[in-house]
Design a protein around this motif. Sequence first.
Motif, PDB file in Angstrom:
ATOM      1  N   VAL A 185      -4.557   9.983   3.090  1.00  0.00           N
ATOM      2  CA  VAL A 185      -5.259   8.910   2.389  1.00  0.00           C
ATOM      3  C   VAL A 185      -4.327   7.704   2.303  1.00  0.00           C
ATOM      4  CG1 VAL A 185      -6.380   8.185   0.253  1.00  0.00           C
ATOM      5  CG2 VAL A 185      -6.570  10.556   1.013  1.00  0.00           C
ATOM      6  N   GLU A 186      -4.876   6.531   2.540  1.00  0.00           N
ATOM      7  CA  GLU A 186      -4.101   5.296   2.405  1.00  0.00           C
ATOM      8  C   GLU A 186      -4.836   4.351   1.464  1.00  0.00           C
ATOM      9  OE1 GLU A 186      -2.027   1.696   5.005  1.00  0.00           O
ATOM     10  OE2 GLU A 186      -3.293   3.194   5.995  1.00  0.00           O
ATOM     11  N   ILE A 187      -4.090   3.803   0.508  1.00  0.00           N
ATOM     12  CA  ILE A 187      -4.622   2.826  -0.440  1.00  0.00           C
ATOM     13  C   ILE A 187      -3.829   1.536  -0.263  1.00  0.00           C
ATOM     14  CG2 ILE A 187      -5.092   2.299  -2.858  1.00  0.00           C
ATOM     15  CD1 ILE A 187      -5.090   5.312  -3.392  1.00  0.00           C
ATOM     16  N   GLU A 188      -4.525   0.439  -0.035  1.00  0.00           N
ATOM     17  CA  GLU A 188      -3.849  -0.824   0.256  1.00  0.00           C
ATOM     18  C   GLU A 188      -4.536  -1.977  -0.461  1.00  0.00           C
ATOM     19  OE1 GLU A 188      -1.992  -2.423   4.288  1.00  0.00           O
ATOM     20  OE2 GLU A 188      -4.156  -2.783   4.230  1.00  0.00           O
ATOM     21  N   TYR A 189      -3.715  -2.860  -1.037  1.00  0.00           N
ATOM     22  CA  TYR A 189      -4.225  -4.083  -1.662  1.00  0.00           C
ATOM     23  C   TYR A 189      -3.741  -5.270  -0.848  1.00  0.00           C
ATOM     24  CZ  TYR A 189      -4.803  -8.005  -4.838  1.00  0.00           C
ATOM     25  OH  TYR A 189      -5.134  -9.217  -5.373  1.00  0.00           O
ATOM     26  N   GLY A 223       0.812  -1.208   0.000  1.00  0.00           N
ATOM     27  CA  GLY A 223       0.000   0.000   0.000  1.00  0.00           C
ATOM     28  C   GLY A 223       0.841   1.253   0.000  1.00  0.00           C
ATOM     29  N   VAL A 224       0.166   2.370   0.047  1.00  0.00           N
ATOM     30  CA  VAL A 224       0.845   3.655   0.072  1.00  0.00           C
ATOM     31  C   VAL A 224       0.007   4.638   0.889  1.00  0.00           C
ATOM     32  CG1 VAL A 224      -0.236   4.337  -2.115  1.00  0.00           C
ATOM     33  CG2 VAL A 224       1.831   5.518  -1.331  1.00  0.00           C
ATOM     34  N   GLU A 225       0.668   5.385   1.760  1.00  0.00           N
ATOM     35  CA  GLU A 225       0.025   6.455   2.521  1.00  0.00           C
ATOM     36  C   GLU A 225       0.386   7.787   1.878  1.00  0.00           C
ATOM     37  OE1 GLU A 225       0.559   6.479   6.723  1.00  0.00           O
ATOM     38  OE2 GLU A 225       0.518   4.288   6.884  1.00  0.00           O
ATOM     39  N   ILE A 226      -0.618   8.607   1.660  1.00  0.00           N
ATOM     40  CA  ILE A 226      -0.425   9.900   0.999  1.00  0.00           C
ATOM     41  C   ILE A 226      -0.828  11.003   1.963  1.00  0.00           C
ATOM     42  CG2 ILE A 226      -0.990  11.303  -1.013  1.00  0.00           C
ATOM     43  CD1 ILE A 226      -1.860   8.694  -2.403  1.00  0.00           C
TER      44      ILE A 226
END
Length: 228
Positions: free
Chosen positions: A199-203, A186-189
């Motif tokens: 915002v955090e997007i995680e798979y 994932g990545v934290e923005i």
Amino acid sequence: MRIKRSFYSVVFVLCCIPSMVFSQIHTSEMDVEFGIDFEIVKNLEFETLIGTRYNTDIFEVNSYIFEAELGYELVNDMDVSIGHKITHNYTQQGFFLGHKSSVTLQYKYELKRLGFQYRNKLEIEKDMYFDDPTDMFFSYEDRNRLKIYYERKKWEWEPSFSIETFHPVDYNTSYFSVSQIRYSCGVEIDLDVISKFGVEIEYTFKQYLLESIPEVGSRLTVSFSKGF
């Protein structure tokens, strides 16, 4: 003779591939979460979030989520927390409540830009939906996660990778048995538009190991958080 054996071997493997693919159960989900956190007093922090989980295979709501957690920093980079999670899960008979309490110990170690985070989480779960006699009892599970992340002050985003194992705690299984493995990236923005807003997007890819039929799943999580 060798050519014939090789040919038959290739045919056998090609025939096995479809059976291996279709013998597994695949699930696909998406979470959308909104959370806030703030410091009550020094070293004592409160976090809460609400969320919705979707089944992306048939595009319907799986559950509604509410979670609250109270964390305390014991020493530098080590903290302990207690939390409770309420889910409104969809079943064949409608929506039913599920409760999950947890105790978490977490330690973080950083080497300049590279960081390591270890988390041990003990969960106690009870569903209000009864489909089996075992549903009348609490279930216990211990989770161990190792997360590696990369951060740089000049960047506004922080990529990460983690692996997590789930260990059921009961009289019938050994602690060393693993019921599930999760691999996440994932990545934290960090958005500068609003103070302390990110915002955090995680798979996440999940493997269920104690099922009679092999089961795997994937989940995409989009989280919005605001600090105070």
